[in-house]
Design an enzyme around this catalytic site. Structure first.
Site, mmCIF file in Angstrom:
data_model
loop_
_atom_site.group_PDB
_atom_site.id
_atom_site.type_symbol
_atom_site.label_atom_id
_atom_site.label_comp_id
_atom_site.label_asym_id
_atom_site.label_seq_id
_atom_site.Cartn_x
_atom_site.Cartn_y
_atom_site.Cartn_z
ATOM 1 N N THR A 73 0.789 -1.237 0.000
ATOM 2 C CA THR A 73 0.000 0.000 0.000
ATOM 3 C C THR A 73 0.823 1.290 0.000
ATOM 4 O O THR A 73 0.558 2.193 -0.800
ATOM 5 C CB THR A 73 -0.929 -0.011 1.229
HETATM 6 P P1 AMP Z 1 -1.366 -3.111 3.513
HETATM 7 O O1 AMP Z 1 -0.695 -3.613 4.750
HETATM 8 O O2 AMP Z 1 -0.379 -2.841 2.419
HETATM 9 O O3 AMP Z 1 -2.500 -3.959 3.125
HETATM 10 O O4 AMP Z 1 -1.935 -1.660 3.896
HETATM 11 C C1 AMP Z 1 -3.295 -1.379 3.986
HETATM 12 C C2 AMP Z 1 -3.597 -0.662 5.246
HETATM 13 O O5 AMP Z 1 -2.957 0.624 5.257
HETATM 14 C C3 AMP Z 1 -5.072 -0.391 5.388
HETATM 15 O O6 AMP Z 1 -5.615 -1.236 6.357
HETATM 16 C C4 AMP Z 1 -5.161 1.056 5.815
HETATM 17 O O7 AMP Z 1 -5.963 1.224 6.958
HETATM 18 C C5 AMP Z 1 -3.729 1.453 6.088
HETATM 19 N N1 AMP Z 1 -3.484 2.849 5.714
HETATM 20 C C6 AMP Z 1 -3.820 3.455 4.583
HETATM 21 N N2 AMP Z 1 -3.449 4.758 4.576
HETATM 22 C C7 AMP Z 1 -2.857 4.968 5.761
HETATM 23 C C8 AMP Z 1 -2.254 6.100 6.370
HETATM 24 N N3 AMP Z 1 -2.204 7.259 5.725
HETATM 25 N N4 AMP Z 1 -1.720 5.951 7.599
HETATM 26 C C9 AMP Z 1 -1.765 4.754 8.224
HETATM 27 N N5 AMP Z 1 -2.323 3.643 7.707
HETATM 28 C C10 AMP Z 1 -2.860 3.743 6.493
HETATM 29 ZN ZN ZN Z 2 -3.126 -1.503 -0.450
HETATM 30 ZN ZN ZN Z 3 -3.483 -4.815 1.834
#
Ligand code: AMP
Ligand code: ZN
Ligand code: ZN
Length: 408
Positions: A73
């Protein structure tokens, strides 16, 4: 008689002004960039997301959007924001170590997420600010930090509990501000599809439900945007897709190394490891190579395949482990989950996301091949008519420029 003459003079002046005013109004474009985290390129058709499908059909539909490596992400969103690969913008993972700062960056550590020193490149909202174009973010990775003295005009610190509706209503509110306050670039971010994808897998009922839920909300947003008399361009993207996990393909991290003794941040799809000497690096490399059994590939940093653009940054460790899906790394204590991402997007189409767009600066009924998300930055710059130096961007203008109307 004199008053009739004055009346006609006024009418003449008004009519000779208005075309110019109109032209100016027409030229000032608006961009709403919407990210649906973890929305696979297959979901819209598979789960009949009618509002997204209509937008895609009437506007532009890419076969898929190819995220950068690693397809996580934070790196992926910041690539869209900067037009740079992670090795160039510096957010090389969701969590990583910086040997120069001697600190870890982590998505769960607000101090690092909100600290501009971690973020390279010129995010699109900063490019906009350089040319007095206003911007607003209801979440976007990087937008909570002051980067080189710049922030969006309006931004929000990430709060997962803010409802979908509240985020969308705010976008409409921003567009209704007086012209001198109104942002021309707005971002929105929604994580619910990614959340279900991880927890239940991409092929689950729950993920289907999340896709439907966001699609209904988007339908309402699109209708409201339609009723606003401004030249608006909607761009819907996702940062990656989702790989369905098979619990029999776990690679236990504990069986590979004692991670607690290393500067490393292993994830389920990859890990990078820092070593203190070339001797340590070579010995760890040999240990890891011997345990591969086709489940992952061990690289010395300089030998990571060039197409991944994942070597040229101090924040990438000396050894890079890349999982061969469906194999994934995991700690023995971790509870089962059913989907993930972060795998090589050039090898696994499951990692591909979406790009759908429609708006007053964009051609209609366009179906285009899959393309890399590094190119979106320059498309937005073109729509907002922001000058840019393409030599400083990994994205190339020609990839998406043909989607612009000749006149807008
Ligand atoms: P991933 O671990 O790559 O799946 O990341 C997804 C997670 O990133 C989601 O659950 C979001 O809640 C979190 N997320 C997205 N944007 C932000 C942000 N600006 N700050 C902290 N967490 C975030
Ligand atoms: Zn993502
Ligand atoms: Zn994810």
């Amino acid at each position: 008689m004199k008053s009739i003459f004055t009346f006609f003079i006024i009418i003449f002046l008004l009519s000779s002004c208005s075309p110019n005013d109109k032209k100016e109004e027409k030229q000032e474009q608006y961009v709403i960039l919407i990210s649906l985290d973890g929305f696979s390129h297959e979901y819209a058709k598979k789960y009949n997301a009618t509002n997204l499908l209509t937008l895609a059909k009437e506007g532009i539909e890419a076969k898929a959007l190819i995220p950068p490596y690693p397809s996580k992400t934070f790196p992926s969103h910041y690539t869209i924001a900067t037009g740079l690969y992670p090795e160039h913008h510096g957010i090389v993972g969701n969590n990583f170590y910086d040997p120069n700062f001697e600190e870890y960056y982590s998505t769960s550590n607000r101090n690092t997420v909100e600290d501009g020193k971690w973020y390279g490149g010129t995010p699109i909202w900063c490019l906009a600010k350089n040319y007095n174009v206003r911007s607003a973010t209801y979440f976007w990775i990087g937008s909570e930090a002051e980067i080189n003295g710049c922030r969006p005009n309006f931004y929000n610190n990430y709060d997962k509990t803010v409802s979908i509706k509240e985020r969308m209503d705010k976008a409409i509110e921003w567009l209704q501000l007086p012209k001198n306050e109104r942002p021309q670039l707005i971002s929105l971010y929604f994580s619910l599809v990614d959340d279900s994808g991880h927890k239940f897998g991409p092929n689950s009922k729950e993920t289907e439900e999340s896709v439907k839920q966001i699609d209904i909300a988007l339908g309402d947003l699109f209708s409201e945007l339609d009723s606003i008399d401004l030249p608006i361009n909607i761009i819907v993207v996702s940062d990656h897709g989702m790989y369905p996990l098979d619990q029999s393909k776990k690679v236990f991290l504990e069986d590979l190394l004692d991670w607690s003794k290393l500067d490393a941040n292993p994830t389920d799809a990859f890990a990078t490891i820092y070593t203190s000497s070339s001797t340590e690096r070579d010995s760890l490399f040999t240990i890891l190579k011997n345990k591969e059994e086709g489940r992952y590939i061990t690289y010395k940093k300089s030998e990571v395949p060039k197409n991944l653009h994942y070597s040229n940054n101090d924040r990438i460790g000396d050894i890079v482990l890349i999982a061969n899906a469906p194999h994934f790394f995991i700690k023995k204590s971790k509870k089962d989950y059913w989907g993930t991402h972060g795998f090589d997007p050039y090898k696994y189409s499951e990692m591909h996301g979406i790009f759908y767009a429609k708006g007053s600066a964009l051609k209609q009924n366009q179906q285009i091949p899959a393309f890399e998300s590094i190119h979106i930055y320059l498309l937005i710059a073109e729509i907002l008519q922001l000058p840019y130096d393409s030599s400083k961007i990994d994205g190339k203008p020609h990839v998406l420029k043909h989607l612009l109307k000749d006149q807008f």
